[in-house]
Design a protein around this motif. Structure first.
Motif, short mmCIF file in Angstrom:
data_model
loop_
_atom_site.label_atom_id
_atom_site.label_comp_id
_atom_site.label_asym_id
_atom_site.label_seq_id
_atom_site.Cartn_x
_atom_site.Cartn_y
_atom_site.Cartn_z
N PRO A 237 3.71 12.46 2.00
CA PRO A 237 3.23 11.10 1.80
C PRO A 237 4.27 10.04 2.19
CG PRO A 237 4.11 11.93 -0.26
CD PRO A 237 4.34 13.00 0.78
N ALA A 238 3.77 8.84 2.42
CA ALA A 238 4.63 7.67 2.62
C ALA A 238 4.10 6.52 1.78
CB ALA A 238 4.64 7.27 4.10
N TYR A 239 5.02 5.72 1.28
CA TYR A 239 4.65 4.54 0.49
C TYR A 239 5.23 3.31 1.17
CZ TYR A 239 4.81 1.19 -3.46
OH TYR A 239 4.68 0.08 -4.27
N GLU A 269 0.94 12.82 6.52
CA GLU A 269 -0.49 13.13 6.39
C GLU A 269 -1.23 12.15 5.49
OE1 GLU A 269 -1.81 17.04 5.92
OE2 GLU A 269 -0.58 17.86 7.51
N ARG A 270 -0.50 11.36 4.69
CA ARG A 270 -1.17 10.40 3.81
C ARG A 270 -0.22 9.23 3.58
NH1 ARG A 270 0.00 12.46 -1.91
NH2 ARG A 270 1.50 14.14 -1.56
N ILE A 271 -0.79 8.03 3.59
CA ILE A 271 0.01 6.81 3.45
C ILE A 271 -0.61 5.94 2.35
CG2 ILE A 271 0.87 4.71 4.58
CD1 ILE A 271 0.61 6.20 7.26
N TYR A 272 0.26 5.39 1.50
CA TYR A 272 -0.15 4.47 0.45
C TYR A 272 0.55 3.13 0.73
CZ TYR A 272 -1.25 9.02 -1.43
OH TYR A 272 -1.74 10.30 -1.56
N ALA A 273 -0.23 2.10 0.97
CA ALA A 273 0.33 0.79 1.32
C ALA A 273 0.04 -0.23 0.22
CB ALA A 273 -0.26 0.31 2.65
N ALA A 274 1.05 -1.01 -0.11
CA ALA A 274 0.88 -2.06 -1.13
C ALA A 274 -0.21 -3.03 -0.69
CB ALA A 274 2.20 -2.79 -1.34
N LYS A 275 -1.06 -3.43 -1.62
CA LYS A 275 -2.22 -4.26 -1.29
C LYS A 275 -1.88 -5.53 -0.51
CE LYS A 275 -5.54 -2.65 -4.74
NZ LYS A 275 -6.35 -2.99 -5.94
N PRO A 276 -0.77 -6.25 -0.83
CA PRO A 276 -0.48 -7.48 -0.09
C PRO A 276 -0.26 -7.26 1.41
CG PRO A 276 0.75 -7.43 -2.14
CD PRO A 276 0.15 -6.07 -1.97
N VAL A 277 0.15 -6.06 1.81
CA VAL A 277 0.42 -5.81 3.24
C VAL A 277 -0.55 -4.78 3.84
CG1 VAL A 277 2.86 -6.42 3.03
CG2 VAL A 277 2.16 -4.03 2.69
N TYR A 278 -1.50 -4.33 3.06
CA TYR A 278 -2.37 -3.24 3.49
C TYR A 278 -3.11 -3.57 4.79
CZ TYR A 278 -6.37 -0.01 3.41
OH TYR A 278 -7.33 0.91 3.74
N GLU A 279 -3.76 -4.71 4.85
CA GLU A 279 -4.57 -5.06 6.02
C GLU A 279 -3.69 -5.23 7.26
OE1 GLU A 279 -7.69 -4.91 6.33
OE2 GLU A 279 -8.25 -4.66 4.22
N LYS A 280 -2.57 -5.91 7.12
CA LYS A 280 -1.67 -6.12 8.25
C LYS A 280 -1.11 -4.78 8.75
CE LYS A 280 2.60 -8.51 9.60
NZ LYS A 280 3.74 -9.37 9.14
N PHE A 281 -0.75 -3.93 7.81
CA PHE A 281 -0.24 -2.61 8.17
C PHE A 281 -1.31 -1.79 8.89
CE2 PHE A 281 0.19 1.92 6.89
CZ PHE A 281 1.37 2.21 7.55
N VAL A 371 -4.53 10.84 9.76
CA VAL A 371 -3.83 10.37 8.57
C VAL A 371 -4.77 9.51 7.74
CG1 VAL A 371 -2.88 8.32 9.77
CG2 VAL A 371 -1.72 9.23 7.73
N GLY A 372 -4.73 9.71 6.42
CA GLY A 372 -5.50 8.89 5.50
C GLY A 372 -4.62 7.79 4.94
N ILE A 373 -5.17 6.59 4.79
CA ILE A 373 -4.39 5.44 4.30
C ILE A 373 -5.14 4.80 3.15
CG2 ILE A 373 -3.26 3.27 4.88
CD1 ILE A 373 -3.16 4.14 7.78
#
Length: 462
Positions: A237-239, A269-281, A371-373
């Motif tokens: 995973p990645a955060y 294989e899986r990424i968790y992105a903080a909500k404030p940057v999720y869309e941009k990422f 990859v799932g995000i």
């Protein structure tokens, strides 16, 4: 008399690329007897000379790199533009050979004219290396070079998918002038390999591969009191924190997810992105993915080749399809990648969103270019989700705050924690895992310790 063979089917065109006969029982017995017989003498060869033999083998591989790169494309689908494995292989060899004297030196408690107490490092004897196809030189040599440097002899059983790699390694060691029997590449099937282990014909087994195969090896070794090093599956995973550099983070994570067609033990294989940057990422990740070129790995324009076998690609397609049926969405149109055809080894890179841990795409290894995000609301949520896996090889945190990364890393159940990097093996740090990823250790001083055993010495004069 018919002799059974193993067949290498190229993922490039689905045709036979190489075929070799399995070693017969008499020849196998002779090879294992030779390996054990020459080991004692090999262990007495000075350390610097053992290193020199290995260095000559490495130099031989480098001379043939152009041919090797093409062979790898034919065997397991890696694009020629990605190059071979010489650069990281040389980096790891230089580091491990450089620390060998320190790593293998006795640990001295007392050393005087009257009393000497110390712990030496003693080679196990014969080491069986069972190597995978995805990084066929690197993963094999992670064990081969340190094992030989430590004074063990090595028997290599390479994956059928990269059958020619074992032959290349044998040619390299033969060219080095290493004594006969110190390194032997053998063409074995699963039954022969299990028999070798269960009959205690070797003293240590180093395996990289699937969880299922690791379990088979452990069962074969049960009761034999031989060491087993296992590097098995992963679901790394990645955060992405809200203070991450989104441009660089997306570039490195997409590469970490899709390089080698996603066929990396420590691939993302899986990424968790903080909500404030999720869309941009997400937007950046989609843009990068669309820039890939799926096609013949022998062509320089190709940036992502076929998976090693058509059945692996089919497994990835099924995992994506199951996620979509459960409510997930795919963000990449496969039509952008004309080479992606059902039933073939060519599968387009894919990003999947609206996913959850109720879906296998976020919990089970896919070992392919998908990859799932997911968006997350806090560090605590990210940590919980990252730990929600029965694998534990690597995990990465993407932030500008090192203290935060350290704090998060302390709470993650993983073998390696990265900050602002992924999909990398640092030879100075041990490569290891936890949970179903196994309990193998390569690289670093600890890697040498796994390939040797401690022997205590207590000497005194009356």
């Amino acid at each position: 008399m018919y002799q059974k063979t193993v067949r290498l089917i190229s993922p490039v065109n689905g045709e036979l690329y190489a075929e070799r006969p399995l070693i017969n029982d008499d020849a196998l017995d002779d090879a294992l007897t030779l390996s054990r017989r020459v080991q004692t003498a090999w262990a007495k060869v000075p350390l610097n000379e053992r290193i020199a033999y290995c260095r000559k083998a490495l130099e031989h591989l480098k001379k043939h790199d152009t041919d090797i790169v093409k062979e790898l494309a034919w065997q397991m689908g890696r694009p020629v533009r990605s190059g071979g494995e010489n650069s990281p292989l040389e980096e790891r060899f230089n580091y491990m050979s450089g620390i060998a004297g320190r790593a293998l030196a006795p640990l001295t408690e007392e050393y005087s004219d009257r009393v000497r107490r110390y712990i030496s490092r003693v080679p196990h004897g014969v080491v069986l290396v069972i190597a995978p196809w995805n990084y066929p030189y690197l993963t094999a040599c992670n064990a081969i070079f340190p094992a030989l440097i430590s004074g063990n002899t090595v028997v290599l059983k390479h994956a059928v998918q990269t059958l020619l790699v074992g032959e290349r390694l044998q040619q390299a060691f033969d060219a080095s002038g290493i004594p006969a029997g110190v390194f032997q590449n053998l063409v074995l099937d699963h039954a022969q390999t299990e028999k070798i282990i269960s009959s205690r014909r070797v003293n240590f087994v180093n395996f990289t591969g699937s969880v299922y195969a690791g379990q088979v090896i452990e069962r074969a070794a049960a009761g034999q009191f031989i060491g087993v090093g296992l590097e098995l599956g992963g679901k790394d995973p990645a955060y992405v924190c809200e203070d991450a550099d989104i441009e660089k983070t997306a570039e490195m994570l997409i590469d970490g997810a899709f390089f080698n067609s996603g066929q990396c033990c420590c691939g993302i294989e899986r990424i968790y992105a903080a909500k404030p940057v999720y869309e941009k990422f997400l937007e950046k990740c989609v843009s990068l993915t669309k820039s890939y070129v799926l096609g013949n790995p022998l062509e320089q324009a190709t940036t992502i080749g076929p998976m090693a076998q058509a059945r692996y690609a089919e497994g990835v397609r099924k995992q994506i399809s199951a996620a979509v049926s459960a409510g997930a969405r795919t963000l990449i149109d496969p039509a952008l990648f004309p080479a992606d055809k059902p039933g073939s080894a060519y599968v387009a890179p894919q990003i999947v969103v609206d996913v959850s841990h109720d879906m296998e795409i976020m919990t089970e290894e896919n070992f392919g270019p998908v990859v799932g995000i997911m968006p997350v609301s806090s560090d605590a949520e990210a940590i919980k989700l990252m730990n929600d896996s029965h694998y534990g090889l690597t995990a990465s945190v993407w932030t500008s705050d090192m203290a935060r990364a350290e704090r998060i890393g302390e709470e993650l159940d993983t073998g390696t924690i990265f900050m602002n990097r992924c999909d990398y093996v640092d030879p100075a740090l041990c490569w290891t895992g936890c949970k179903d990823t196994g309990r193998g250790v390569t690289m670093s001083e600890i890697g040498f310790h796994q390939l040797t055993r401690p022997k205590s010495h207590h000497l005194r004069k009356f």
